[in-house]
Motif scaffolding. Structure first.
Motif, PDB file in Angstrom:
ATOM      1  N   GLU A 157       0.505  -1.415   0.068  1.00 45.91           N
ATOM      2  CA  GLU A 157       0.243  -0.041  -0.289  1.00 45.91           C
ATOM      3  C   GLU A 157       1.114   1.422   0.227  1.00 45.91           C
ATOM      4  N   GLY A 206       1.946   2.138  -3.632  1.00 45.19           N
ATOM      5  CA  GLY A 206       1.075   2.485  -4.280  1.00 45.19           C
ATOM      6  C   GLY A 206       0.834   1.272  -4.794  1.00 45.19           C
ATOM      7  N   ASP A 253      -2.301  -1.001  -5.139  1.00 41.45           N
ATOM      8  CA  ASP A 253      -3.245  -1.136  -4.171  1.00 41.45           C
ATOM      9  C   ASP A 253      -3.972  -2.348  -4.318  1.00 41.45           C
ATOM     10  N   THR A 295     -10.823   5.413   0.586  1.00 44.39           N
ATOM     11  CA  THR A 295     -10.494   6.671   0.200  1.00 44.39           C
ATOM     12  C   THR A 295      -9.574   5.912  -1.561  1.00 44.39           C
ATOM     13  N   ARG A 296      -8.711   5.138  -1.761  1.00 45.28           N
ATOM     14  CA  ARG A 296      -8.242   5.127  -3.505  1.00 45.28           C
ATOM     15  C   ARG A 296      -9.981   4.814  -3.682  1.00 45.28           C
TER      16      ARG A 296
END
Length: 292
Positions: A207, A210, A212, A242-243
């Motif tokens: 995470e 990045g 994800d 949030t992503r």
């Protein structure tokens, strides 16, 4: 008619018997609470152990269980109270000192946490969990030199213990060494294939870089290993929330809502996060949830 003497004699035998039965029942309750704690049934552990009376010989053990459960749930104040109750019975109980130090850190009482954990280490300088807890407190205090020595020392003493591996990874994350943290986490996943902390730590590293999709898969693997792992539910909910710009990814939105709900159903105490969740849920249901 029985004599007064025979009645007195009978009572003399009954009182110790009743006392023994009560003590046995308390011991059984504490064993049941400990089983609940190990199974991740945090609220149940608190309810059972919390019912043990202060005059019971099992009271200190019961309070310790409550303290550990409240720590997991994020209730710093109650956890602190529980560990102090244990220490009132035995001021040098090292596990309770460590627990108190952790609770104080959770409550942002960092100087008190540091002092408490230093006392624990004076009692046993090679207690890996005392070193771990003190290292985590020093990390929170930005005392990086001390934190590295303590977390590294704990890792040297017990490199296969998942909680201690977690502490070492926290240091690596603080140094932004995600690659090394991922390597350490993957090694834990292999050496402890049933423990959730390996894939959980992998997820954190992924995470932070990045990645994800892989992080979500790793969090889900952690939850396969322990369905009640609060931190995994929490992190997975936040990541998928949030992503996920404008909630276009319906699968992530659904996962986020489900894991928020599970986190709070299990007793998670993050009040700020709860407000975020409720706002998110209300907004989603108002504007995005398919109408029947």
């Amino acid at each position: 008619m029985r004599s007064m003497k025979s009645c007195v004699s009978r009572r003399w035998f009954m009182v110790p018997a009743l006392s023994f039965i009560a003590s046995f029942a308390s011991a059984q309750s504490v064993d049941k609470a400990m089983s609940a704690l190990k199974s991740g049934e945090w609220q149940s552990a608190i309810e059972i152990a919390g019912a043990v009376k202060a005059d019971s010989p099992e009271f200190a053990r019961a309070q310790y269980i409550c303290g550990e459960a409240h720590l997991v749930l994020g209730d710093a104040q109650r956890s602190e109270e529980n560990f102090r109750a244990v220490l009132a019975k035995n001021a040098n109980a090292t596990p309770a000192l460590i627990g108190l130090g952790r609770a104080l850190r959770l409550g942002d009482k960092l100087t008190e946490s540091e002092e408490t954990l230093q006392k624990a280490l004076k009692l046993d300088a090679k207690d890996a969990f005392a070193l771990l807890a003190l290292g985590q407190t020093h990390l929170a205090m930005k005392k990086t030199k001390e934190a590295k020595a303590e977390l590294g020392g704990a890792y040297t003493l017990d490199p296969k213990n998942p909680e201690i591996v977690r502490g070492w990874c926290e240091w690596l994350f603080a140094e932004n060494d995600n690659a090394k943290a991922l390597e350490v986490a993957q090694a834990l996943s292999k050496s402890a294939p049933k423990h959730p902390l390996g894939p959980f730590l992998e997820a954190l590293a992924l995470e932070r870089d990045g990645k994800d999709k892989k992080a979500i898969e790793a969090y889900e693997e952690a939850l396969k290993r322990d369905a009640n792992f609060l931190d995994a539910h929490k992190n997975l909910a936040i990541l998928c929330h949030t992503r996920n710009p404008t909630y276009q990814d319906a699968e992530r939105t659904a996962k986020s809502l489900a894991h928020y709900e599970r986190y709070f159903a299990l007793g998670g105490k993050d009040d700020e996060l709860k407000q975020t969740y409720l706002q998110f849920k209300g907004f989603y249901e108002e504007y995005f949830k398919p109408k029947k």
